[in-house]
Design an enzyme around this catalytic site. Structure first.
Site, PDB file in Angstrom:
ATOM      1  N   HIS A  18       0.830  -1.222   0.000  1.00  0.00           N
ATOM      2  CA  HIS A  18       0.000   0.000   0.000  1.00  0.00           C
ATOM      3  C   HIS A  18       0.861   1.267   0.000  1.00  0.00           C
ATOM      4  O   HIS A  18       0.502   2.274   0.623  1.00  0.00           O
ATOM      5  CB  HIS A  18      -0.952   0.019   1.202  1.00  0.00           C
ATOM      6  CG  HIS A  18      -1.947  -1.104   1.189  1.00  0.00           C
ATOM      7  ND1 HIS A  18      -3.145  -1.035   0.527  1.00  0.00           N
ATOM      8  CD2 HIS A  18      -1.900  -2.342   1.736  1.00  0.00           C
ATOM      9  CE1 HIS A  18      -3.799  -2.176   0.678  1.00  0.00           C
ATOM     10  NE2 HIS A  18      -3.058  -2.991   1.403  1.00  0.00           N
ATOM     11  N   ASN A  54     -10.159  -3.378   1.949  1.00  0.00           N
ATOM     12  CA  ASN A  54      -9.821  -3.280   0.533  1.00  0.00           C
ATOM     13  C   ASN A  54     -11.093  -3.017  -0.270  1.00  0.00           C
ATOM     14  O   ASN A  54     -12.192  -3.007   0.285  1.00  0.00           O
ATOM     15  CB  ASN A  54      -9.186  -4.591   0.055  1.00  0.00           C
ATOM     16  CG  ASN A  54      -7.729  -4.718   0.485  1.00  0.00           C
ATOM     17  OD1 ASN A  54      -7.030  -3.723   0.654  1.00  0.00           O
ATOM     18  ND2 ASN A  54      -7.289  -5.936   0.673  1.00  0.00           N
ATOM     19  N   TYR A  96       0.130  -4.651  11.860  1.00  0.00           N
ATOM     20  CA  TYR A  96      -0.050  -3.245  11.468  1.00  0.00           C
ATOM     21  C   TYR A  96       0.607  -2.279  12.454  1.00  0.00           C
ATOM     22  O   TYR A  96       1.432  -1.457  12.055  1.00  0.00           O
ATOM     23  CB  TYR A  96      -1.538  -2.932  11.223  1.00  0.00           C
ATOM     24  CG  TYR A  96      -1.959  -3.338   9.825  1.00  0.00           C
ATOM     25  CD1 TYR A  96      -1.858  -4.661   9.404  1.00  0.00           C
ATOM     26  CD2 TYR A  96      -2.415  -2.409   8.903  1.00  0.00           C
ATOM     27  CE1 TYR A  96      -2.206  -5.045   8.116  1.00  0.00           C
ATOM     28  CE2 TYR A  96      -2.759  -2.783   7.612  1.00  0.00           C
ATOM     29  CZ  TYR A  96      -2.650  -4.102   7.227  1.00  0.00           C
ATOM     30  OH  TYR A  96      -2.984  -4.481   5.952  1.00  0.00           O
TER      31      TYR A  96
END
Ligand code: NDP
Length: 491
Positions: A55, A128, A338
């Site tokens: 990303h 997404n 993350y």
């Protein structure tokens, strides 16, 4: 007296010269004592922060989310406490595999990450534009992403790596089907849906839990690019999606999405024919209809890209009271990875950066670390328990235990129908796609698979065709025909 602001060094000293270095005599050499020169060059050398591994290319906007329907039967989240409640949001859209300067119209899933700044802390829905994913266990993620990046020797993107991996991991088939339909090349970011993709949970004020999937339906309508148009735009305007979003918002054409949820009770989850926590599967709408929740509008492009978009950090771990996680293995892995990525990329205090900062006050005993800029708790106690401060751990926020009915599982334990990688992609092809979409999907597959080369070529193609064949016979036969490949499915 001029009203202009004075040029200064970073330490605030007004400075008079921004272009000519201080020299010994008019011809130089340059003097070591020109501190402003060093500061300027040294800061420039440090302008880049680590690029996101995935990303990396993205764009973002602020906006608002407004609740339109009552879902208090399902959740006690304060945001959803009353119809009409609203909060500020920040959304980052992205492509996944390409580097920071890559083209926006690559065939790739699109990231659709939403940060809701709620009165109970930040809620990040980091999804997404597809409802499913290529793998269902985070342990596979680094391997999978390596195949989407560059060949270790040639440093080129490699169709061999892609198709070798996908053909060896048939759980990817559903996402691969979506990716090679025209939805794999959306027409910018405004004309695509977003999905929380994972199964999450919600619990209400009686602590009753349901399983939930989140869908953001574009209110602009779905619009996609043909492969030819996407290819053309890669050269003509690599920043096509960024430009489209910025231009629309700057002229007041604010894009909107309707947030909807699918809800499944625990009893339904137990009876569901697939594992409801398997991110390679959807919950069919006919059985689990979409419930309206609210509307999100994007209406403000950040005034500084690096400050807000590049430094934005989303984490599926960030849920708020009334919204919970689920046993989804991929989600569980992302809960770790993350925030870990953000600590590497932005530092341990990344949540103090304005775009990431909650509107709710932060009170805890975490102290120090690089770039601590919020006063670091001042003179307040930095340990717990203590006799001095006024912070309490409010038991009303206790999350009711999630009911699970399993023992510690063997690594290879399977749920019933876990290896059914075929029914849903087959349904997509047969029931959802019209003739044109089918035709485009097949030609997109043929174009990509015809680039497979080398000694394993035939094995890779045969393996992948046999997966297609299990999903839909016609699909496999038409792709084989397009590849001019002699495919004889095992009987
Ligand atoms: P429905 O007929 O009720 O809905 C089909 C869904 O597919 C719609 O949400 C539609 O989005 C979306 N869609 C249309 N074309 C594509 C495409 N090329 N790629 C991805 N999504 C597309 O279907 P079911 O719920 O019975 O599911 C049938 C199949 O539809 C599934 O196997 C899955 O592949 C796909 N799908 C299902 C979703 C779900 O949550 N149930 C979500 C998305 C896809 P829109 O309405 O916005 O046009």
């Amino acid at each position: 007296m001029s009203k202009k602001k004075k040029l200064t060094t970073a330490s605030g000293r007004p400075y008079f010269e921004n272009e000519d270095s201080m020299t010994a005599g008019p011809r130089g050499p340059v003097l070591l004592q020109d501190y402003y020169l060093h500061e300027k060059l040294a800061h420039f050398n440090r302008e880049r922060i680590p690029e996101r591994i995935v990303h990396a290319k993205g764009t973002g906007a602020f906006g608002t989310f407004r609740v339109t329907n009552d879902i208090t039967d399902y959740t006690k989240a304060k945001l959803f406490g009353k119809v009409g409640n609203s909060c500020r949001v920040f959304v980052r859209f992205s492509t996944v595999g390409g580097e920071k300067g890559s083209a926006d119209t690559e065939r790739d899933p699109r990231g659709f990450a939403v940060k809701f700044y709620t009165e109970d802390g930040n809620w990040d829905l980091v999804g997404n534009n597809t409802p499913v994913f290529f793998i269902k266990d985070a342990k596979k993620f680094p391997d999978f992403i390596h195949t989407q990046k560059r060949d270790p020797k040639t440093n080129l993107k490699s169709p061999n790596m892609l198709w070798d991996y996908w053909s060896l991991n048939p759980e990817s088939l559903h996402q691969v089907m979506i990716l090679f339909s025209d939805r794999g090349t959306p027409d910018g970011y405004r004309f695509m849906n977003g999905y929380g993709s994972h199964t999450f949970s919600m619990y209400n004020s009686n602590n009753e839990r349901v399983w939930v999937k989140f869908h953001f339906k574009t209110m602009q309508g779905n619009r996609t690019l043909t492969a030819a148009r996407a290819e053309e735009l890669k050269g003509k305007d690599p920043d096509y999606a960024q430009r489209d979003l910025v231009t629309a918002i700057e002229k007041g054409d604010f894009p909107r999405w309707a947030l909807k949820i699918q809800v499944m009770t625990d009893e339904q989850a137990k009876a569901f024919r697939w594992n409801p926590f398997d991110i390679t599967k959807v919950w069919p709408h006919g059985e689990y209809p979409l419930n309206d929740v609210g509307i999100m509008e994007l209406n403000e492009i950040p005034s500084n890209y690096h400050a807000d978009v590049e430094q934005s950090a989303f984490a599926p771990a960030h849920v708020v009271d009334g919204i919970g996680l689920s046993p989804d293995k991929m989600l569980q892995g992302r809960i770790l990875s993350y925030p870990d990525a953000h600590r590497y990329r932005l530092g341990a205090n990344y949540e103090q950066i304005p775009v990431n900062r909650p509107i709710h006050p932060v009170n805890n005993y975490q102290r120090d670390g690089m770039m601590r800029i919020d006063g670091n708790g001042g003179d307040k106690s930095n340990y717990f328990p203590n006799s001095f401060d006024d912070i309490e751990a409010d038991k009303n926020y206790r999350e009711h235990p999630m009911k699970l009915d399993s023992d510690v599982a063997d690594f290879y334990d399977r749920n019933e129908n876990d290896d059914d990688h075929y029914t849903q992609p087959g349904d997509l092809f047969r029931k959802v796609m019209n003739d044109t979409e089918k035709e485009h999907t097949i030609s997109n597959f043929v174009a990509s698979m015809s680039e497979i080369s080398g000694p394993e070529r035939d094995n890779i193609i045969r393996r992948q065709l046999s997966h297609f064949h299990k999903a839909d016979e016609e699909l496999a036969i038409l792709i084989a025909k397009g590849l001019n490949f002699d495919f004889r499915p095992d009987k």
